[in-house]
Scaffold this motif. Structure first.
Motif, PDB file in Angstrom:
ATOM      1  N   SER A  65     -13.881  -0.701  -4.702  1.00  7.55           N
ATOM      2  CA  SER A  65     -14.479  -1.453  -3.961  1.00  7.55           C
ATOM      3  C   SER A  65     -13.597  -2.078  -2.584  1.00  7.55           C
ATOM      4  N   VAL A  66     -12.640  -1.721  -2.402  1.00  3.84           N
ATOM      5  CA  VAL A  66     -11.524  -2.115  -1.474  1.00  3.84           C
ATOM      6  C   VAL A  66     -11.168  -0.842  -0.772  1.00  3.84           C
ATOM      7  N   SER A  67     -11.826   0.278  -0.746  1.00  6.27           N
ATOM      8  CA  SER A  67     -11.280   1.586  -0.199  1.00  6.27           C
ATOM      9  C   SER A  67     -11.211   1.357   1.489  1.00  6.27           C
ATOM     10  N   ARG A  68     -12.219   0.885   1.946  1.00  4.79           N
ATOM     11  CA  ARG A  68     -12.047   0.902   3.309  1.00  4.79           C
ATOM     12  C   ARG A  68     -10.987  -0.275   3.804  1.00  4.79           C
ATOM     13  N   LEU A  69     -10.982  -1.245   3.064  1.00  6.16           N
ATOM     14  CA  LEU A  69      -9.627  -2.181   3.343  1.00  6.16           C
ATOM     15  C   LEU A  69      -8.203  -1.432   3.297  1.00  6.16           C
ATOM     16  N   CYS A  70      -8.212  -0.555   2.263  1.00  8.19           N
ATOM     17  CA  CYS A  70      -6.945   0.057   2.014  1.00  8.19           C
ATOM     18  C   CYS A  70      -6.568   0.945   3.275  1.00  8.19           C
ATOM     19  N   ALA A  71      -7.577   1.729   3.632  1.00 12.05           N
ATOM     20  CA  ALA A  71      -7.512   2.739   4.872  1.00 12.05           C
ATOM     21  C   ALA A  71      -6.928   1.887   6.158  1.00 12.05           C
ATOM     22  N   GLU A  72      -7.628   0.618   6.285  1.00 10.19           N
ATOM     23  CA  GLU A  72      -7.057  -0.070   7.624  1.00 10.19           C
ATOM     24  C   GLU A  72      -5.852  -0.695   7.149  1.00 10.19           C
ATOM     25  N   ALA A  73      -5.327  -1.073   5.962  1.00 10.66           N
ATOM     26  CA  ALA A  73      -4.342  -1.952   5.671  1.00 10.66           C
ATOM     27  C   ALA A  73      -3.026  -0.718   5.963  1.00 10.66           C
ATOM     28  N   VAL A  74      -3.313   0.303   5.180  1.00 10.40           N
ATOM     29  CA  VAL A  74      -2.237   1.451   5.434  1.00 10.40           C
ATOM     30  C   VAL A  74      -1.897   1.839   6.840  1.00 10.40           C
ATOM     31  N   ARG A  75      -3.108   1.974   7.473  1.00  7.78           N
ATOM     32  CA  ARG A  75      -3.090   2.554   9.115  1.00  7.78           C
ATOM     33  C   ARG A  75      -2.453   1.243   9.774  1.00  7.78           C
ATOM     34  N   GLY A  76      -2.760   0.041   9.680  1.00  7.76           N
ATOM     35  CA  GLY A  76      -2.015  -0.997  10.237  1.00  7.76           C
ATOM     36  C   GLY A  76      -0.674  -1.194   9.882  1.00  7.76           C
ATOM     37  N   PHE A  77      -0.222  -0.857   8.890  1.00  9.80           N
ATOM     38  CA  PHE A  77       1.110  -1.196   8.333  1.00  9.80           C
ATOM     39  C   PHE A  77       1.888   0.152   9.023  1.00  9.80           C
ATOM     40  N   ILE A  78       1.493   1.324   9.000  1.00  6.15           N
ATOM     41  CA  ILE A  78       2.147   2.450   9.589  1.00  6.15           C
ATOM     42  C   ILE A  78       2.355   2.176  11.177  1.00  6.15           C
ATOM     43  N   MET A  79       1.248   1.862  11.739  1.00 10.02           N
ATOM     44  CA  MET A  79       1.462   1.580  13.260  1.00 10.02           C
ATOM     45  C   MET A  79       2.376   0.408  13.805  1.00 10.02           C
ATOM     46  N   GLU A  80       2.408  -0.362  12.871  1.00  7.43           N
ATOM     47  CA  GLU A  80       3.275  -1.614  13.317  1.00  7.43           C
ATOM     48  C   GLU A  80       4.652  -1.263  12.793  1.00  7.43           C
ATOM     49  N   VAL A  81       5.026  -0.675  11.533  1.00  9.77           N
ATOM     50  CA  VAL A  81       6.395  -0.402  11.402  1.00  9.77           C
ATOM     51  C   VAL A  81       6.977   0.711  12.297  1.00  9.77           C
ATOM     52  N   ALA A  82       6.170   1.739  12.708  1.00 13.96           N
ATOM     53  CA  ALA A  82       6.630   2.829  13.214  1.00 13.96           C
ATOM     54  C   ALA A  82       6.962   2.463  14.810  1.00 13.96           C
ATOM     55  N   ILE A  83       6.773   1.163  15.308  1.00 11.51           N
ATOM     56  CA  ILE A  83       7.208   0.791  16.456  1.00 11.51           C
ATOM     57  C   ILE A  83       8.629   0.633  16.497  1.00 11.51           C
ATOM     58  N   SER A  84       8.943   0.003  15.476  1.00 10.16           N
ATOM     59  CA  SER A  84      10.328  -0.482  15.203  1.00 10.16           C
ATOM     60  C   SER A  84      11.369   0.290  14.631  1.00 10.16           C
ATOM     61  N   ARG A  85      10.882   1.361  13.715  1.00 12.31           N
ATOM     62  CA  ARG A  85      11.914   2.094  12.927  1.00 12.31           C
ATOM     63  C   ARG A  85      11.233   3.186  12.396  1.00 12.31           C
ATOM     64  N   ALA A  86      11.965   4.348  12.159  1.00 13.54           N
ATOM     65  CA  ALA A  86      11.322   5.560  11.465  1.00 13.54           C
ATOM     66  C   ALA A  86      10.934   5.395  10.076  1.00 13.54           C
ATOM     67  N   LEU A  87       9.834   5.854   9.754  1.00 15.26           N
ATOM     68  CA  LEU A  87       9.228   5.659   8.518  1.00 15.26           C
ATOM     69  C   LEU A  87       9.702   6.989   7.860  1.00 15.26           C
ATOM     70  N   ASP A  88      10.928   6.920   7.384  1.00 17.27           N
ATOM     71  CA  ASP A  88      11.553   8.380   6.737  1.00 17.27           C
ATOM     72  C   ASP A  88      11.738   8.133   5.123  1.00 17.27           C
ATOM     73  N   HIS A  89      11.135   7.581   4.439  1.00 25.45           N
ATOM     74  CA  HIS A  89      11.161   7.498   3.077  1.00 25.45           C
ATOM     75  C   HIS A  89      10.118   8.389   2.551  1.00 25.45           C
ATOM     76  N   ILE A  90      10.477   9.220   1.962  1.00 23.81           N
ATOM     77  CA  ILE A  90       9.180  10.439   1.405  1.00 23.81           C
ATOM     78  C   ILE A  90       8.270   9.758   0.270  1.00 23.81           C
ATOM     79  N   ASP A  91       9.110   8.846  -0.577  1.00 23.20           N
ATOM     80  CA  ASP A  91       8.193   8.117  -1.394  1.00 23.20           C
ATOM     81  C   ASP A  91       7.194   7.294  -1.220  1.00 23.20           C
ATOM     82  N   LEU A  92       7.681   6.686   0.048  1.00 20.95           N
ATOM     83  CA  LEU A  92       6.826   5.548   0.552  1.00 20.95           C
ATOM     84  C   LEU A  92       5.521   6.130   1.153  1.00 20.95           C
ATOM     85  N   TRP A  93       5.712   7.552   1.884  1.00 19.05           N
ATOM     86  CA  TRP A  93       4.526   8.144   2.323  1.00 19.05           C
ATOM     87  C   TRP A  93       3.770   8.558   0.922  1.00 19.05           C
ATOM     88  N   ARG A  94       4.414   9.150  -0.213  1.00 25.24           N
ATOM     89  CA  ARG A  94       3.590   9.539  -1.210  1.00 25.24           C
ATOM     90  C   ARG A  94       2.622   8.669  -1.998  1.00 25.24           C
TER      91      ARG A  94
END
Length: 451
Positions: A65-94
């Motif tokens: 029921s929250v699938s679309r929200l999950c996609a937008e939340a993940v996308r927004g999180f990645i874009m916001e954090v990637a501006i400041s630091r490298a997302l270099d934790h493989i388990d986080l991506w997994r």
């Protein structure tokens, strides 16, 4: 958040608030910085994501029921954090990917009317999460760099730091896992393995988007600017006057000869257009890859990461393509396999990517071996003659365009003989089926490979 999200009686509203809160808090904490560096570990959200995905084991419908929200939340999180630091934790991506994989509505996770407005709404959500969530995340530069670092660490641990013929496992486990999950999800979305057309449409979209976006090598800013990965790519046009499946054999191609040297990364000569629209999933066009940064100025570690990712996805794609090519009466979507293989394997940027990567000869060898094995099985299993004719130029062009990289491999002679034997197999198929055109194309290609 942890205790709220694990409640057995959590309401849909609370679940939505919890997911939004999780990613908003994570984005804030992970960008906090002091003089000595970032305050919070990049892996901070992993435990919360793990708890959410574990709930889906006993409650498959939990995130639907929250699938679309999950996609937008993940996308927004990645874009916001990637501006400041490298997302270099493989388990986080997994776990980010696992959250998206478990949230897409499928017939085994939810029930809905199989027609009308409900069906269209479900299909819209499926495509949204598939493209804006899964494929966008899998194509992110920080993930590719993270996997490249995994490869480098594995090579260092095994003592293989040269451009030899062996490569440590590195990111192999990750790609095997995620591509297997994508294949399983496509089958689940289609309602079973019998719906080959739907499965092929989703997976062709996934493989085409991933492979061409890896070649595009965008910066994080350029990647974030794409509303949907591949959205700017036009509908696919046919590369040949008579495309496969259009009622006649393809036009004979000119003689195939080896390139004098790998093209520069900026060259787009030879880039091919893929043929045919694949349902509602618009596939990428190589014209969208024109703005790549010059390969001469690209970090060698980035080149290695891109070549590793590209080759592993190609090998998985060939594994999926094998059964489709072997069918005497393939589905309409399956007829697009060879054109997409041509688009991704014969792209002008591939020879440079393999030539300049440290492990390029190894990756080129793996791809040519898998390509020959896949096409040989298809020919022996009765693949349509139109598909076989296109396969002749595919394998010969890939071999000759990457011959400078392959020559650096100590088993080059064996690889060459492998391709020659395949050409003889093509020629034999032409004789057996009394197809003079296929026999002639195979014979001429064999001569060019021997010159």
């Amino acid at each position: 958040l942890f205790h709220a999200l694990r409640r057995a009686d959590i309401t849909d509203r609370s679940l939505r608030a919890g997911i939004v809160g999780l990613f908003q808090v994570a984005s804030t904490l992970l960008t906090l910085k002091a003089q000595e560096g970032f305050i919070v570990s990049i892996g901070w959200p992993v435990r919360l994501l793990d708890m959410l995905t574990q709930r889906t084991q006993g409650e498959p419908q939990f995130l639907v029921s929250v699938s679309r929200l999950c996609a937008e939340a993940v996308r927004g999180f990645i874009m916001e954090v990637a501006i400041s630091r490298a997302l270099d934790h493989i388990d986080l991506w997994r776990f980010l990917l696992l959250l998206l994989l478990k949230s897409i509505p499928t017939p085994t996770r939810a029930l809905w009317s199989g027609h009308g407005q409900h069906q269209r709404e479900v299909e819209s959500v499926q495509l949204h999460v598939w493209k804006r969530g899964l494929l966008w995340s899998l194509s992110h530069p920080h993930l590719l760099d993270c996997l490249g670092a995994e490869d480098a660490s594995a090579r260092a641990a095994s003592g293989d730091s040269s451009s030899g013929n062996a490569v440590a496992e590195g990111s192999s486990a990750f790609w095997n896992w995620v591509l297997t999950e994508l294949n399983s999800l496509a089958v689940d979305i289609a309602g079973g393995a019998g719906n080959r057309g739907t499965i092929a449409r989703f997976l062709l979209d996934a493989y085409g988007t991933l492979l061409l976006n890896i070649l595009r090598a965008p910066t994080p800013e350029e990647h974030a600017a794409a509303h949907v990965v591949g959205e700017s790519f036009p509908q696919l046009s046919s590369p040949d006057p008579s495309p496969t499946g259009a009622g006649g054999p393809p036009t004979p191609e000119p003689p195939i000869r080896a390139a004098s040297a790998p093209p520069s990364v900026g060259e787009e000569a030879g880039a091919m257009q893929y043929g045919g629209s694949v349902g509602s999933l618009a596939m990428p066009s190589t014209s969208a890859v024109a703005q790549l940064p010059p390969g001469s100025g690209m970090d060698p570690s980035r080149m290695s990461a891109l070549s590793s990712a590209w080759c592993r996805v190609v090998i998985s794609f060939l594994g999926f393509a094998g059964p489709s090519l072997a069918r005497a009466q393939p589905d309409d979507a399956e007829l697009r396999v060879i054109p997409l293989l041509k688009q991704t394997l014969l792209h002008a940027r591939v020879p440079t990517l393999l030539d300049r990567a440290e492990q390029g000869p190894h990756w080129a060898r793996l791809v040519i071996e898998k390509l020959v094995s896949t096409l040989s099985s298809g020919v022996n299993s009765g693949a349509p003659l139109s598909v076989v004719q296109e396969a002749v130029s595919l394998v010969a062009k890939f071999f000759l365009q990457n011959i400078h990289t392959l020559q650096r491999h100590q088993q080059f002679g064996q690889l060459w003989l492998m391709v020659l034997r395949l050409m003889l197999l093509f020629e034999k198929r032409g004789k057996d089926d009394r197809d003079a055109e296929l026999e002639e194309i195979a014979a001429e290609t064999l001569k060019n490979l021997l010159q």
